[in-house]
Scaffold this active site. Structure first.
Site, short mmCIF file in Angstrom:
data_model
loop_
_atom_site.label_atom_id
_atom_site.label_comp_id
_atom_site.label_asym_id
_atom_site.label_seq_id
_atom_site.Cartn_x
_atom_site.Cartn_y
_atom_site.Cartn_z
N THR A 1 1.03 -1.06 0.09
CA THR A 1 -0.19 -0.15 -0.19
C THR A 1 1.32 1.25 -0.50
O THR A 1 2.23 1.23 0.34
CB THR A 1 -0.88 0.22 1.12
OG1 THR A 1 -0.60 -0.02 2.52
CG2 THR A 1 -1.61 -1.31 1.20
N LYS B 1 14.90 6.66 3.23
CA LYS B 1 15.08 5.40 2.65
C LYS B 1 17.12 5.01 3.67
O LYS B 1 17.40 4.67 3.89
CB LYS B 1 16.09 5.60 1.14
CG LYS B 1 14.80 4.90 0.15
CD LYS B 1 14.56 5.58 -0.56
CE LYS B 1 13.20 5.49 -1.88
NZ LYS B 1 13.15 5.76 -3.46
N GLY C 1 5.47 7.20 -13.75
CA GLY C 1 5.25 6.41 -12.73
C GLY C 1 6.35 6.11 -11.38
O GLY C 1 6.12 5.16 -10.46
N VAL D 1 13.91 0.31 -0.80
CA VAL D 1 15.55 1.24 -1.12
C VAL D 1 16.19 0.32 -2.61
O VAL D 1 16.24 -0.11 -2.72
CB VAL D 1 16.42 1.05 -0.06
CG1 VAL D 1 17.93 1.55 -0.66
CG2 VAL D 1 16.04 1.52 1.29
N1 HSE Z 1 8.95 7.72 -5.25
C1 HSE Z 1 10.39 6.57 -5.15
C2 HSE Z 1 11.77 7.85 -6.10
C3 HSE Z 1 9.97 5.39 -5.61
O1 HSE Z 1 10.93 7.94 -7.17
O2 HSE Z 1 12.79 6.79 -6.15
C4 HSE Z 1 10.86 4.57 -4.92
O3 HSE Z 1 10.97 4.30 -3.64
#
Ligand code: HSE
Length: 328
Positions: free
Chosen positions: A87, A216, A198, A143
């Protein structure tokens, strides 16, 4: 055959990509000796449950009937071995993922997740709960997208002392900075492109303001460097203040501007990176440098974001759980 029944909690971009990869790799998985059955898929509005295994092709084609069962009830009541918690995250509350993961672990189910927020808020508690219940909590997909950084550090590099991990941990901001430097695209257009691919978080300010990278950093600090680090311990600066002029000036002097997360330094911020440095990767790639005492420096590079790429890390963790269970 190593068999497992899976519950997939979260059927957004990542959940759909995971199901699609699972369906596409069915015959390879069988050849490798794995028999994976998805017995439930849940989203906010309801769930699909089938103890004999959901037909994944029909699910992807939107041809299955969704019932009203709530995710938490499915996690508690449906007989399964592994819960995939996919989610979207909320770094302030960790919910709904935190509740899902706690329920799954308490129910004696292994958990594989791409959801950063629950780990950012309570890595020690969740890891301790998994240990107490004798199940696995696998977090590679949180990560670096497809890059196997956590498992590499915990498995292949486990005889090493890991001194630091730093690098580009966010695909969206790297995409934006690369587009600005290489094609002169303005910030907003580059962000819109990253969103359409995405890559960005549902709230892209998490990416832009450095919160996603900081999350992260916290996960790596706690899971790999065994710290007890909270989000508030990280000094965070995003790329919102990086101007087109600064990017151009850096370029003239042989540098690129990158958003760098530094685990031992507990900070996130824009840094000047020499063009010939291993951290200078373009587009949505991530580059993560692991400093070790025996192996020296190891740089891992690859797709740091993107639903399909992230599904590689998820499926890899599912198979690792099955291998570990069999070996024990
Ligand atoms: N939004 C994050 C990124 C997705 O652009 O790295 C992966 O954690």
């Amino acid at each position: 055959m190593r068999t497992a029944r899976l519950i997939v909690a979260g059927y957004g971009k990542i959940g759909k990509a995971f199901i699609s990869t699972l369906e596409g790799k069915a015959s390879r998985l069988r050849d490798l000796g794995y028999d994976l059955k998805v017995v439930a898929v849940c989203e906010k509005a309801g769930s699909v449950v089938d103890a004999d295994g959901i037909d994944l092709k029909r699910l992807l084609d939107g041809k299955v009937r969704w019932g009203k069962a709530k995710t938490l009830d499915v996690i508690r009541d449906v007989d399964a071995d592994i819960v995939l918690e996919l989610t979207p995250g909320n770094v302030n509350t960790g919910e709904p993922g935190l509740g899902h993961i706690r329920a799954a672990l308490n129910g004696g189910r292994h958990v594989v997740t791409s959801n950063k927020s629950p780990l950012v808020l309570d890595y020690a508690g969740l890891d301790g709960l998994a240990g107490k219940r004798g199940v696995k909590l696998k977090i590679e997909a949180t990560v670096g997208g497809a890059i196997p950084v956590i498992n590499t550090c915990l498995n292949e590099l486990k005889c090493n002392g890991i001194r630091n991990i730093y690098g580009i941990l966010n695909g969206t901001t790297n995409y934006i900075l690369s587009k600005m430097a290489e094609e002169g695209v303005d910030f907003q257009s580059a962000l819109a492109e990253a969103q359409s691919l995405g890559l960005a978080e549902p709230d892209p300010s998490y990416d832009i303001e450095g919160v996603d990278t900081a999350a992260k950093v916290v996960i790596l600090a706690n899971a790999v460097l065994e710290g007890n680090v909270k989000l508030r311990d990280i000094r965070v600066e995003g790329i919102d203040s990086v101007t087109a002029e600064a990017v151009e000036l850096a370029k003239e002097h042989g540098f690129v501007v990158k958003l760098v997360g530094d685990v031992a330094g507990r900070r996130v911020g824009p840094r000047l990176v020499p063009v010939d440095h291993p951290l200078n990767v373009s587009g949505s790639l991530n580059a993560i440098l692991v400093e070790t005492d025996v192996a020296g420096d190891i740089t891992l590079t690859g797709a740091g974001a993107g639903p399909r790429e992230t599904s590689s890390a998820l499926l890899g963790d599912v198979l690792e759980v099955l291998d570990a269970v069999r070996a024990s």
